[in-house]
Structures are given as structure tokens and as C-alpha cells.
Design an enzyme around this catalytic site. Structure first.
Site, PDB file in Angstrom:
ATOM      1  N   HIS A 163    -121.602  70.286   4.794  1.00 30.40           N
ATOM      2  CA  HIS A 163    -121.080  71.582   4.348  1.00 30.40           C
ATOM      3  C   HIS A 163    -122.224  72.505   3.922  1.00 30.40           C
ATOM      4  CE1 HIS A 163    -117.039  70.195   4.612  1.00 30.40           C
ATOM      5  NE2 HIS A 163    -116.956  69.583   3.458  1.00 30.40           N
ATOM      6  N   CYS A 211    -122.696  61.718   3.971  1.00 27.72           N
ATOM      7  CA  CYS A 211    -121.413  62.232   3.489  1.00 27.72           C
ATOM      8  C   CYS A 211    -121.231  63.656   4.009  1.00 27.72           C
ATOM      9  CB  CYS A 211    -121.425  62.218   1.959  1.00 27.72           C
ATOM     10  SG  CYS A 211    -120.006  63.025   1.206  1.00 27.72           S
ATOM     11  N   CYS A 262    -121.087  57.873  -3.850  1.00 29.37           N
ATOM     12  CA  CYS A 262    -120.218  59.029  -3.609  1.00 29.37           C
ATOM     13  C   CYS A 262    -118.922  58.635  -2.903  1.00 29.37           C
ATOM     14  CB  CYS A 262    -120.934  60.137  -2.839  1.00 29.37           C
ATOM     15  SG  CYS A 262    -119.836  61.537  -2.585  1.00 29.37           S
ATOM     16  N   HIS A 296    -127.157  62.665  -1.352  1.00 28.25           N
ATOM     17  CA  HIS A 296    -126.595  62.397  -2.688  1.00 28.25           C
ATOM     18  C   HIS A 296    -125.827  61.082  -2.730  1.00 28.25           C
ATOM     19  CE1 HIS A 296    -123.226  64.127  -0.461  1.00 28.25           C
ATOM     20  NE2 HIS A 296    -122.460  63.409  -1.266  1.00 28.25           N
TER      21      HIS A 296
HETATM   22  P1  CND Z   1    -115.401  63.250   7.319  1.00 30.82           P
HETATM   23  O1  CND Z   1    -115.874  64.406   8.111  1.00 30.82           O
HETATM   24  O2  CND Z   1    -115.898  61.889   7.636  1.00 30.82           O
HETATM   25  O3  CND Z   1    -113.781  63.186   7.345  1.00 30.82           O
HETATM   26  C1  CND Z   1    -112.959  64.309   7.465  1.00 30.82           C
HETATM   27  C2  CND Z   1    -111.801  63.949   8.372  1.00 30.82           C
HETATM   28  O4  CND Z   1    -110.898  65.068   8.404  1.00 30.82           O
HETATM   29  C3  CND Z   1    -112.203  63.673   9.830  1.00 30.82           C
HETATM   30  O5  CND Z   1    -111.670  62.427  10.223  1.00 30.82           O
HETATM   31  C4  CND Z   1    -111.583  64.842  10.611  1.00 30.82           C
HETATM   32  O6  CND Z   1    -111.154  64.453  11.910  1.00 30.82           O
HETATM   33  C5  CND Z   1    -110.408  65.211   9.730  1.00 30.82           C
HETATM   34  N1  CND Z   1    -109.942  66.587   9.905  1.00 30.82           N
HETATM   35  C6  CND Z   1    -110.669  67.712  10.117  1.00 30.82           C
HETATM   36  N2  CND Z   1    -109.873  68.782  10.216  1.00 30.82           N
HETATM   37  C7  CND Z   1    -108.607  68.346  10.054  1.00 30.82           C
HETATM   38  C8  CND Z   1    -107.324  68.970  10.050  1.00 30.82           C
HETATM   39  N3  CND Z   1    -107.209  70.288  10.220  1.00 30.82           N
HETATM   40  N4  CND Z   1    -106.215  68.215   9.849  1.00 30.82           N
HETATM   41  C9  CND Z   1    -106.324  66.864   9.686  1.00 30.82           C
HETATM   42  N5  CND Z   1    -107.516  66.195   9.682  1.00 30.82           N
HETATM   43  C10 CND Z   1    -108.640  66.929   9.869  1.00 30.82           C
HETATM   44  O7  CND Z   1    -115.735  63.618   5.792  1.00 30.82           O
HETATM   45  P2  CND Z   1    -115.885  62.687   4.478  1.00 30.82           P
HETATM   46  O8  CND Z   1    -114.831  61.650   4.484  1.00 30.82           O
HETATM   47  O9  CND Z   1    -117.314  62.314   4.302  1.00 30.82           O
HETATM   48  O10 CND Z   1    -115.567  63.792   3.350  1.00 30.82           O
HETATM   49  C11 CND Z   1    -114.281  64.371   3.273  1.00 30.82           C
HETATM   50  C12 CND Z   1    -114.292  65.549   2.326  1.00 30.82           C
HETATM   51  O11 CND Z   1    -114.534  65.075   0.985  1.00 30.82           O
HETATM   52  C13 CND Z   1    -115.410  66.551   2.610  1.00 30.82           C
HETATM   53  O12 CND Z   1    -114.955  67.879   2.379  1.00 30.82           O
HETATM   54  C14 CND Z   1    -116.468  66.184   1.590  1.00 30.82           C
HETATM   55  O13 CND Z   1    -117.329  67.260   1.337  1.00 30.82           O
HETATM   56  C15 CND Z   1    -115.574  65.859   0.422  1.00 30.82           C
HETATM   57  C16 CND Z   1    -116.207  65.132  -0.722  1.00 30.82           C
HETATM   58  C17 CND Z   1    -115.767  65.435  -2.002  1.00 30.82           C
HETATM   59  C18 CND Z   1    -116.312  64.799  -3.087  1.00 30.82           C
HETATM   60  C19 CND Z   1    -115.806  65.074  -4.460  1.00 30.82           C
HETATM   61  O14 CND Z   1    -116.474  64.701  -5.441  1.00 30.82           O
HETATM   62  N6  CND Z   1    -114.642  65.699  -4.607  1.00 30.82           N
HETATM   63  C20 CND Z   1    -117.320  63.842  -2.891  1.00 30.82           C
HETATM   64  N7  CND Z   1    -117.725  63.570  -1.621  1.00 30.82           N
HETATM   65  C21 CND Z   1    -117.185  64.178  -0.545  1.00 30.82           C
HETATM   66 ZN    ZN Z   2    -120.523  62.902  -0.986  1.00 26.98          ZN
END
Ligand code: CND
Ligand code: ZN
Ligand code: ZN
Length: 376
Positions: free
Chosen positions: A52, A47, A175, A68
Site C-alpha cells: 500500500h 505483508c 504482523c 514491518h
Molecule cells: P493480501 O493481498 O494477501 O490479501 C487480500 C485478499 O483480498 C486477496 O486474496 C485478494 O484477492 C482479495 N481481494 C481483493 N479485492 C477484493 C474484493 N474486491 N473482494 C473480495 N476480495 C478481494 O493482503 P494481506 O492478507 O497481507 O493483508 C490484507 C489487508 O490487511 C491489507 O489491507 C493489509 O494492509 C491489512 C493489514 C492490516 C493490519 C492491521 O494492523 N490492521 C496489519 N497488517 C495488514
Molecule cells: Zn502487516
């Protein structure tokens, strides 16, 4: 020969300092203390939240063992543990559910006060950890630290799941899938017929799209700067996809143009960047629109915005683990998966041995994977 009560030597991926790759070393894992559970990890999803930490965007104490999004089997339990026993298939979770604090009791709460994802001390409640390398203590992360063959978590952070559940799939329920899906059904409560915009089409963003489709959203607009993500987003339910880099205007103006000047009903930021969080807010209807922050922001990030964006009625909120209470919800989500109420197959693009962890993270950073799964 039983390992219960003994120190276990095993493989783990340790991060010694930020911006350095994982190093796989043999660590020592102490037996669980009272109310703790030692788990043999079977599979881990990759993830972005762990990345990060690795890049230093989310601040933690080093050295640390990340991970996680995992499934494992209970190896042994400490004194007083009643909810799981050796041999149970379980999900260790970064959100505990003690069942007694205000967040656990509140119908809308899920950020149990025993969590360590806000303060990120990397320590168990007694101020120590169960991990060491050559006599030096290694920190936990989010109370899970599943990038290790064995980990120790508090009983409040572990949920028993169906013994028949495939670990290399249901690890995503720990997650990515549940966070995205729950952001729609629990945090935003999207109604049928709504127009939704999803910023970021990784494993979590695509799970938001799956949720929007299930609840009957009529338009689901996927937004990403990597157009290679569009075909899968459409297969999972996006009705259209846009790349902000294709426009001279800010993306929020593009979304207003696409919705007859109304803005979307719901927007989800699933990237973790302050600029896209602001853009997602500005994209939703000025009166009844709701924007949900799902992406994890950098620890020190700040946003300056015009209060008139909210004054007209918009709602801006965040969600941790999609609003689910962990111990209650994880077994149910796994049962729903077993009953084929949803599939995780399309989200899992790579399955590889644990030793390829650095390669797995490279694929994520290069935008080539959705979810990589590491198996022991
Ligand atoms: P992943 O990196 O797979 O996806 C992020 C996507 O965003 C990618 O497809 C990128 O190309 C795209 N991206 C990057 N910059 C931009 C931009 N400026 N404009 C548009 N698109 C863009 O990440 P993921 O899906 O594993 O996780 C996404 C987020 O969710 C990440 O910040 C992660 O830390 C968070 C998260 C939150 C929680 C929670 O409990 N709230 C749980 N898990 C993950
Ligand atoms: Zn996660
Ligand atoms: Zn609690």
C-alpha cells in the site's frame, strides 16, 4: 571484531519514490542512540501493508525503507536500554508499548502514543533517522524498516522472544498472523457458534479464519474475487467460500440469502478497500452484528453510508495489530507457537533470499502467494 558504536554498511531495499520497485543498495546504519536498539534482521514476511505504501495508497515520506513483519538479533544497544541485550532474538514492532501513555494503560488500548503509523513521519523521536545513502537521509517506516540487514528501533518497539524460535516462521507473528487472529479474539470477541464472514483471503484474512475456528464459530464464510484462495481457506477452517464475481446481486445481499435473511454475526474486512468495508458492514445482522475493519484504508479514502445501518444496533470498528499490546503479547504468541498451539506452515507459500524482494511482491500482487518470507 565488534561493530558496537560504529556505523555499519549493509544491504537494504530502498524505495526512492512511489510506484517504483525496491532497489537494493548499500546503506549506512548509525549506532543506536540512548534508548535505541540496533538489530540484525534475519527474516521478513511480505505483508500487503508495505505494498500500500509502495503504490502510494498510504502516504509516507520518501525515500524510505519499508518492512514491518520481521525477526532479528540485537547487535548493540544505546545508553539506558534495559529490556534487551546484544544476542537476544527479538521482534521489532510497528506498535511501540511505552507502558505509560493512556493507550498503554487502558485495558483495551494498544495504539501507544509513541507510534508513527498514524502520522507516518518516518523519523525517530529526535527528528532524524539512523539510515543514510551517500550522505542523504532515508526515512523509517512504522519505526521498524526491516527490509535492511540492520535497523535501529526505539526500545519501546522491540520485544524479546524465545531464542529457539525459527525466524523464517515466527516473523508472521510480528504482523499478519497476530493481526488476523487478534481481530477475532480481542477486537470482535467472537463467541462459539457464531456465523462469520471474512472478506479477503490473504495471509491476514486466513489468520482471521484460523481465529474463528479456534473460538468455535459454526459457520465461517470466506469471500474473495480470486477463487484460487478457496482450497487453503477451507483447509484452515472456512466452511464455505464465495466469489462476489459469481453473483449479479451485491455480496451483502448474497450473505443475507445464505443466512436466512439474518446476516452474519461478525464480518471482517481484510482487503483495505472502502467498497468492501461498506459491504462487510451491510452483511452483518442489523441489530447485534459487528463488522471489523482490518484492511488498511488508503490515506485519503472516505466512505458515505446510511446512518440507519448503525441506528438499528450494528457495531462498526477497526483493529490495529489485532488489538494486542506489542511488548506484552509478542513473546507469549511466540511461546504459543513453540508449544504448537497453532501452526504457520500453511500460510507460508514461498521462502526466498532477500535479494528476490521484487519477485516476492510480484507474487503477492498476482495473487500467487499467501505469505512470502525473505531471508538474509
Ligand atoms: P493480501 O493481498 O494477501 O490479501 C487480500 C485478499 O483480498 C486477496 O486474496 C485478494 O484477492 C482479495 N481481494 C481483493 N479485492 C477484493 C474484493 N474486491 N473482494 C473480495 N476480495 C478481494 O493482503 P494481506 O492478507 O497481507 O493483508 C490484507 C489487508 O490487511 C491489507 O489491507 C493489509 O494492509 C491489512 C493489514 C492490516 C493490519 C492491521 O494492523 N490492521 C496489519 N497488517 C495488514
Ligand atoms: Zn502487516
Ligand atoms: Zn504508550
Amino acid at each position: 571484531m565488534s561493530t558496537a558504536g560504529k556505523v555499519i554498511k549493509c544491504k537494504a531495499a530502498v524505495i526512492w519514490e512511489p510506484k517504483k520497485p525496491f532497489s537494493i543498495v548499500e546503506i549506512e546504519v548509525a549506532p543506536p542512540k540512548a534508548h535505541e536498539v540496533r538489530i540484525k534482521i534475519l527474516a521478513n514476511g511480505i505483508c500487503r501493508s508495505d505494498d500500500h505504501v509502495l503504490t502510494g495508497s498510504v502516504k509516507v515520506n520518501f525515500p524510505i525503507i519499508l518492512g514491518h513483519e520481521a525477526v532479528g538479533v540485537v547487535e548493540s544497544v544505546g545508553e539506558g536500554v534495559t529490556s534487551v541485550k546484544p544476542g537476544d532474538k527479538v521482534i521489532p514492532h510497528f506498535l511501540p508499548q511505552c507502558g505509560e501513555c493512556k493507550a498503554c494503560i487502558h485495558p483495551r488500548g494498544n495504539l501507544c502514543k509513541k507510534n508513527d503509523i498514524v502520522k507516518c513521519t518516518g523519523l525517530m523521536a529526535d527528528g532524524t533517522t539512523r539510515f543514510s545513502y551517500q550522505g542523504k537521509q532515508i526515512h523509517n517506516c512504522g519505526s521498524t524498516s526491516t527490509f535492511s540487514e540492520y535497523t535501529v528501533v526505539h526500545e519501546d518497539s522491540v520485544a524479546k522472544i524465545d531464542a529457539a524460535a525459527p525466524p523464517e516462521k515466527v516473523c508472521l507473528i510480528s504482523c499478519g498472523f497476530s493481526t488476523g487472529y487478534g481481530a477475532v479474539v480481542n477486537s470482535a470477541k467472537v463467541e462459539p457458534g457464531s456465523t462469520c464472514a471474512v472478506f479477503g483471503l490473504g495471509g491476514v484474512g486466513l489468520s482471521v479464519i484460523m481465529g474463528c475456528k479456534v473460538v468455535g464459530a459454526s459457520r465461517i464464510i470466506g469471500i474473495d474475487i480470486n477463487k484460487d484462495k478457496f482450497p487453503l481457506a477451507k483447509e484452515l477452517g472456512a466452511t464455505e467460500c464465495v466469489n462476489p464475481l459469481d453473483f449479479k446481486k451485491p455480496i451483502n445481499e448474497v450473505l443475507f440469502d445464505m443466512t436466512d435473511g439474518e446476516g452474519v454475526d461478525y464480518s471482517f474486512e481484510v482487503i483495505g478497500r472502502p467498497e468492501t468495508m461498506s459491504a462487510a458492514l451491510a452483511s452483518c445482522n442489523m441489530n447485534y452484528g459487528t463488522s471489523v475493519i482490518v484492511g488498511v484504508p488508503p490515506t485519503t479514502a472516505e466512505i458515505t453510508f446510511s446512518p440507519s445501518l448503525l441506528f438499528t444496533g450494528r457495531t462498526w470498528k477497526g483493529t490495529v495489530f489485532g488489538g494486542w499490546k506489542s511488548k506484552d503479547s509478542l513473546p507469549r504468541l511466540v511461546s504459543d507457537f513453540m508449544e504448537k498451539k497453532f501452526s504457520l506452515d500453511l500460510l507460508i507459500t514461498h521462502t526466498m533470499p532477500f535479494d528476490k524482494i521484487n519477485e516476492g511482491f510480484e507474487l503477492l500482487r498476482a495473487g500467487k502467494s499467501i505469505r512470502g518470507v525473505l531471508v538474509f
